[in-house]
Scaffold this motif. Structure first.
Motif, PDB file in Angstrom:
ATOM      1  N   SER A   1       0.846  -1.212   0.000  1.00 51.75           N
ATOM      2  CA  SER A   1       0.000   0.000   0.000  1.00 51.75           C
ATOM      3  C   SER A   1       0.876   1.255   0.000  1.00 51.75           C
ATOM      4  O   SER A   1       0.494   2.282  -0.564  1.00 51.75           O
ATOM      5  N   GLU A   2       2.045   1.162   0.611  1.00 53.56           N
ATOM      6  CA  GLU A   2       2.976   2.296   0.618  1.00 53.56           C
ATOM      7  C   GLU A   2       3.402   2.654  -0.812  1.00 53.56           C
ATOM      8  O   GLU A   2       3.516   3.830  -1.156  1.00 53.56           O
ATOM      9  N   HIS A   3       3.620   1.621  -1.638  1.00 48.45           N
ATOM     10  CA  HIS A   3       3.991   1.873  -3.035  1.00 48.45           C
ATOM     11  C   HIS A   3       2.871   2.634  -3.755  1.00 48.45           C
ATOM     12  O   HIS A   3       3.128   3.563  -4.516  1.00 48.45           O
ATOM     13  N   PHE A   4       1.640   2.228  -3.510  1.00 51.43           N
ATOM     14  CA  PHE A   4       0.519   2.900  -4.174  1.00 51.43           C
ATOM     15  C   PHE A   4       0.338   4.324  -3.660  1.00 51.43           C
ATOM     16  O   PHE A   4      -0.048   5.221  -4.417  1.00 51.43           O
ATOM     17  N   ASP A   5       0.637   4.555  -2.384  1.00 49.81           N
ATOM     18  CA  ASP A   5       0.603   5.919  -1.856  1.00 49.81           C
ATOM     19  C   ASP A   5       1.621   6.790  -2.596  1.00 49.81           C
ATOM     20  O   ASP A   5       1.330   7.934  -2.957  1.00 49.81           O
ATOM     21  N   ASN A   6       2.798   6.219  -2.860  1.00 48.46           N
ATOM     22  CA  ASN A   6       3.834   6.958  -3.587  1.00 48.46           C
ATOM     23  C   ASN A   6       3.404   7.252  -5.024  1.00 48.46           C
ATOM     24  O   ASN A   6       3.712   8.312  -5.565  1.00 48.46           O
ATOM     25  N   LEU A   7       2.679   6.327  -5.638  1.00 45.27           N
ATOM     26  CA  LEU A   7       2.247   6.507  -7.023  1.00 45.27           C
ATOM     27  C   LEU A   7       1.269   7.678  -7.174  1.00 45.27           C
ATOM     28  O   LEU A   7       1.158   8.258  -8.256  1.00 45.27           O
ATOM     29  N   GLN A   8       0.593   8.039  -6.091  1.00 46.54           N
ATOM     30  CA  GLN A   8      -0.350   9.169  -6.140  1.00 46.54           C
ATOM     31  C   GLN A   8       0.373  10.477  -6.485  1.00 46.54           C
ATOM     32  O   GLN A   8      -0.256  11.428  -6.953  1.00 46.54           O
ATOM     33  N   LEU A   9       1.696  10.525  -6.287  1.00 46.64           N
ATOM     34  CA  LEU A   9       2.471  11.719  -6.635  1.00 46.64           C
ATOM     35  C   LEU A   9       2.414  12.005  -8.134  1.00 46.64           C
ATOM     36  O   LEU A   9       2.631  13.141  -8.565  1.00 46.64           O
ATOM     37  N   LEU A  10       2.096  10.984  -8.924  1.00 40.49           N
ATOM     38  CA  LEU A  10       2.000  11.175 -10.372  1.00 40.49           C
ATOM     39  C   LEU A  10       0.845  12.111 -10.746  1.00 40.49           C
ATOM     40  O   LEU A  10       0.800  12.611 -11.869  1.00 40.49           O
ATOM     41  N   LEU A  11      -0.064  12.353  -9.818  1.00 39.42           N
ATOM     42  CA  LEU A  11      -1.153  13.301 -10.076  1.00 39.42           C
ATOM     43  C   LEU A  11      -0.612  14.716 -10.277  1.00 39.42           C
ATOM     44  O   LEU A  11      -1.291  15.566 -10.860  1.00 39.42           O
ATOM     45  N   LYS A  12       0.606  14.975  -9.818  1.00 39.78           N
ATOM     46  CA  LYS A  12       1.223  16.289  -9.975  1.00 39.78           C
ATOM     47  C   LYS A  12       1.920  16.452 -11.323  1.00 39.78           C
ATOM     48  O   LYS A  12       2.455  17.513 -11.619  1.00 39.78           O
ATOM     49  N   ALA A  13       1.905  15.419 -12.129  1.00 40.04           N
ATOM     50  CA  ALA A  13       2.575  15.479 -13.435  1.00 40.04           C
ATOM     51  C   ALA A  13       1.883  16.475 -14.347  1.00 40.04           C
ATOM     52  O   ALA A  13       0.645  16.556 -14.357  1.00 40.04           O
TER      53      ALA A  13
ATOM     54  N   ASN B   1       7.641  18.656  -9.345  1.00 38.39           N
ATOM     55  CA  ASN B   1       7.741  19.672  -8.306  1.00 38.39           C
ATOM     56  C   ASN B   1       7.542  19.068  -6.916  1.00 38.39           C
ATOM     57  O   ASN B   1       6.698  19.522  -6.130  1.00 38.39           O
ATOM     58  N   VAL B   2       8.312  17.987  -6.656  1.00 38.57           N
ATOM     59  CA  VAL B   2       8.298  17.319  -5.349  1.00 38.57           C
ATOM     60  C   VAL B   2       9.733  17.239  -4.843  1.00 38.57           C
ATOM     61  O   VAL B   2      10.681  17.537  -5.568  1.00 38.57           O
TER      62      VAL B   2
END
Length: 195
Positions: free
Chosen positions: A7-19, A49-50
């Protein structure tokens, strides 16, 4: 084996929303499969921008996910979508799935070509010679078989030719032993293939 996707990996993938675009997501996904280099982390941090730490976690998570898809041969959208938690952003989930499915065949081919494997027999040539001169009288006028094997090493050492020739001189007894062994191998392969 590929690492499990948590689940931690999927939480990290949410950062792609900033693309800024779908192409930016595609670039990060494709590049993260091959490497998790510092340069990729820096580029990803700048694009999204992270922070560099967040970008490193994202790149690692994408790397784990793509390797998981390959390792378990997940080839349909349903199989990949099933990995994502229900709360995951729907459009992003579909985009990542599409990117993984588009690139999986290429990644699989690359993985297979990078595998270490044994040398392979590419050609075989033979001839029968009669020894007419020797320092031993017992070897005079004895037929021998010369077998030349052309071998290709898929993982040659640096600077060496991947194709090599090996010539072997066989007496009648040695040839009989080899042929007997090859016959047993053929029989075993036939039994295994018949099952």
């Amino acid at each position: 084996m590929a690492a499990a996707v948590s689940s931690e990996h999927f939480d990290n993938l949410q950062l792609l929303l900033k693309a800024p675009s779908k192409d930016a997501v595609r670039d990060v996904c494709v590049q993260s499969h091959r490497t998790t280099s510092q340069r990729l982390v820096e580029t990803t941090a700048e694009t999204l921008n992270v922070t560099a730490a967040q970008a490193a976690q994202l790149v690692h998570s994408l790397h784990v996910l793509s390797h998981h898809v390959l390792c378990y041969s997940l080839g349909s959208p349903e199989q990949i979508l099933h990995l994502f938690p229900d709360s995951f952003h729907s459009s992003l989930k579909n985009l990542i799935t599409k990117i993984l499915l588009e690139n999986s065949p290429t990644w699989r081919t690359e993985a297979l070509s990078d595998q270490v494997s044994l040398p392979q027999l590419k050609d075989l040539d033979w001839r029968v010679d009669m020894v007419t001169g020797s320092d031993s009288v017992s070897r005079m006028s004895v037929p021998t078989c010369l077998v030349q094997l052309k071998i290709e090493d898929p993982c040659p050492s640096a600077g060496l030719d991947p194709v090599s020739l090996l010539t072997v001189e066989l007496s009648r007894e040695s040839l009989d032993t080899i042929l007997d062994g090859l016959g047993r191998i053929r029989d075993q392969l036939s039994v295994v293939a018949g099952k």
